[in-house]
Scaffold this motif. Sequence first.
Motif, PDB file in Angstrom:
ATOM      1  N   PRO A 416       4.334   4.119   8.234  1.00  0.00           N
ATOM      2  CA  PRO A 416       4.687   5.350   7.516  1.00  0.00           C
ATOM      3  C   PRO A 416       4.438   6.638   8.286  1.00  0.00           C
ATOM      4  O   PRO A 416       5.225   7.589   8.180  1.00  0.00           O
ATOM      5  N   TYR A 439      13.598   5.306   8.634  1.00  0.00           N
ATOM      6  CA  TYR A 439      12.349   5.365   7.847  1.00  0.00           C
ATOM      7  C   TYR A 439      12.683   5.154   6.359  1.00  0.00           C
ATOM      8  O   TYR A 439      12.135   5.818   5.480  1.00  0.00           O
ATOM      9  N   TRP A 441      12.160   3.433   3.581  1.00  0.00           N
ATOM     10  CA  TRP A 441      11.285   2.519   2.855  1.00  0.00           C
ATOM     11  C   TRP A 441      11.800   2.196   1.460  1.00  0.00           C
ATOM     12  O   TRP A 441      11.805   1.040   1.040  1.00  0.00           O
ATOM     13  N   CYS A 453       2.978  -2.757   6.253  1.00  0.00           N
ATOM     14  CA  CYS A 453       2.674  -1.427   6.783  1.00  0.00           C
ATOM     15  C   CYS A 453       1.563  -1.463   7.820  1.00  0.00           C
ATOM     16  O   CYS A 453       0.614  -2.245   7.720  1.00  0.00           O
ATOM     17  N   ALA A 471       3.304   7.612   3.211  1.00  0.00           N
ATOM     18  CA  ALA A 471       4.217   6.759   2.438  1.00  0.00           C
ATOM     19  C   ALA A 471       4.524   7.360   1.079  1.00  0.00           C
ATOM     20  O   ALA A 471       5.659   7.282   0.591  1.00  0.00           O
ATOM     21  N   ARG A 474       5.662  11.697   2.016  1.00  0.00           N
ATOM     22  CA  ARG A 474       6.601  12.029   3.089  1.00  0.00           C
ATOM     23  C   ARG A 474       6.286  13.427   3.651  1.00  0.00           C
ATOM     24  O   ARG A 474       7.170  14.182   4.051  1.00  0.00           O
ATOM     25  N   ALA A 496       2.517   1.599  -1.823  1.00  0.00           N
ATOM     26  CA  ALA A 496       1.874   1.896  -0.546  1.00  0.00           C
ATOM     27  C   ALA A 496       0.605   1.074  -0.370  1.00  0.00           C
ATOM     28  O   ALA A 496       0.326   0.553   0.722  1.00  0.00           O
ATOM     29  N   CYS A 499       1.642  -2.466   0.509  1.00  0.00           N
ATOM     30  CA  CYS A 499       2.148  -2.717   1.867  1.00  0.00           C
ATOM     31  C   CYS A 499       1.024  -2.693   2.896  1.00  0.00           C
ATOM     32  O   CYS A 499       1.182  -3.232   3.991  1.00  0.00           O
TER      33      CYS A 499
END
Length: 559
Positions: A416, A439, A441, A453, A471, A474, A496, A499
């Motif tokens: 991330p 990117y 996701w 991740c 994540a 951003r 998040a 991951c």
Amino acid sequence: MRPIPLPCCLAILAAFGAAAPAQADTVLDNANGYTLNSRNELLRFTSLAFDDEGRILAVGSAAQTRAKAPKARHIDLQGKTVLPGLIDAHGHVFGLGEMLTQLDLAGSATLADALKAATDYARANPAHAWLRGRGWNQEIWKLGRFPTAAELDGAVADRPIWLERVDGHAGWANTRAMQLAGITRDTPDPAGGKIVRDADGNATGVLIDAAQDLVAKVLPKQSEAQARVVLDRALQQIAQMGLTSVHDAGVNVGQDALYRSYADQGKLTARVYGMIGDVGADFDQLSARGPLKTYASDLYALRAVKLYSDGALGSRGAALIAPYSDEPKSLGLLFRQNADIHAMMDKAMRGGYQVNVHAIGDAGNRQILDGYQQLIARYKSKGGAALRHRVEHAQVVAPSDIARFKTIGIVPSMQPTHATSDMNMAEQRVGPERIKGAYAWRTFLKQGSRIACGSDFPVESSNPFFGIHAAVTRQDAAGRPAAGWYANEAMTLKEALRCFTLDAAWAGHQEKTTGSLEKGKWADFIVVDQDLFTMPAADIHKVGVLQTWVAGRQVFKKE
């Protein structure tokens, strides 16, 4: 076994279980605990019990743990937040340790800052025959070009100095280093690499991707004693950051031997899921007995192979289908022709290994997806898609190729913080249309892909809370941009956390033993100073780790 007291806030247990006396079960009381489970449910708990081998006995209320561990010793956490140990699915452990023992340019805001740091480092290390460092980024310096050997000569001219770019896909040498490497205007660009040159064809001092090997061949070889210092420093930081497991993206014969030695001696304070670097001589030696699925109570595994398709976006080495938007004459660098990289993937799959390939540009990703599509069915008897083959980074993917990750069965292993670090140049590199597949996701999650991740440390910080923050928001640590960079691709906090825990564990075939706090799994957990689920998302990067535990042994404590 009894946790060993730590003398200072950065102390790490060198042998966290080797000599400690056996003891009864242990119960954590008054915890503000969170964990996901295999059904993707976020569970709360106040108590956690584990046995003297480090296996979880019960998770839940005090009454539930008391029933499973009636004679346990108790540790009162006084309401502090407990999370499953975090997992970094893509890092470079020895690279991290090397950065911690060399010149770190990650904080240099300008070229002048970097040159001053090089001068100071040279003065502080008069006995070093070679000076080495890492972390520079010409995009942050706003140079509009790469730095030069002549500029570096102004800082250090009497000794060779070699400084790797932040992403590791380019290096900056002074004139003395280029002379020792034999680099002249007549030196050809190697396959998969580029020597940056001036208008007259002279090498300027920056070498991209495979061209870095010209300097690497003349660097002093690292001794085993030096490698141990490097590994010790890396493990210290890994524990401090709350990482209980890391996937090491590129292990050689010597590093494998050190990992096994550290595991045998009780010195491996994080689980390491190893990927053999390439399929050359090291692979031939390490794969003689086939994949090592587990070693020393799941502390170490070596069942994957790491390959490279292309370079990095920041140095314009990532391979693109169409030219770079900000350099129309360049398509980047595919390291190998399709037949060659597919043959390498074939060799690893034939040996029963999970294949994890670095691919950043859309051409690099397509090359590797094409290879997987051809090879997975061929090696069904060796595991096929069940080996959970991965694309490392999956950074800029043609939108039409994203669905192929799901249909072929490929794991996107993504970082991330790459998005928030690259947002200062990524759209300039690929333009407004291709950035829609970068990117991405949310797009991957929506189709049902599991994202593993990581951070790609030392390219990025090894702090996993920086990754969780990126994540979810951003945004960078300063809150830029205010609305988030392409915020439509953000994750939820639950996603998040997953991951960096369960899905990272799954990507390493370890979801049955780690990744969540559930009965029968290893008691890998961390204690942190804030509650992720009640604090502002913008502050997640500020979370601090108070304690790190691996298999019920405390390997870090902040005093």
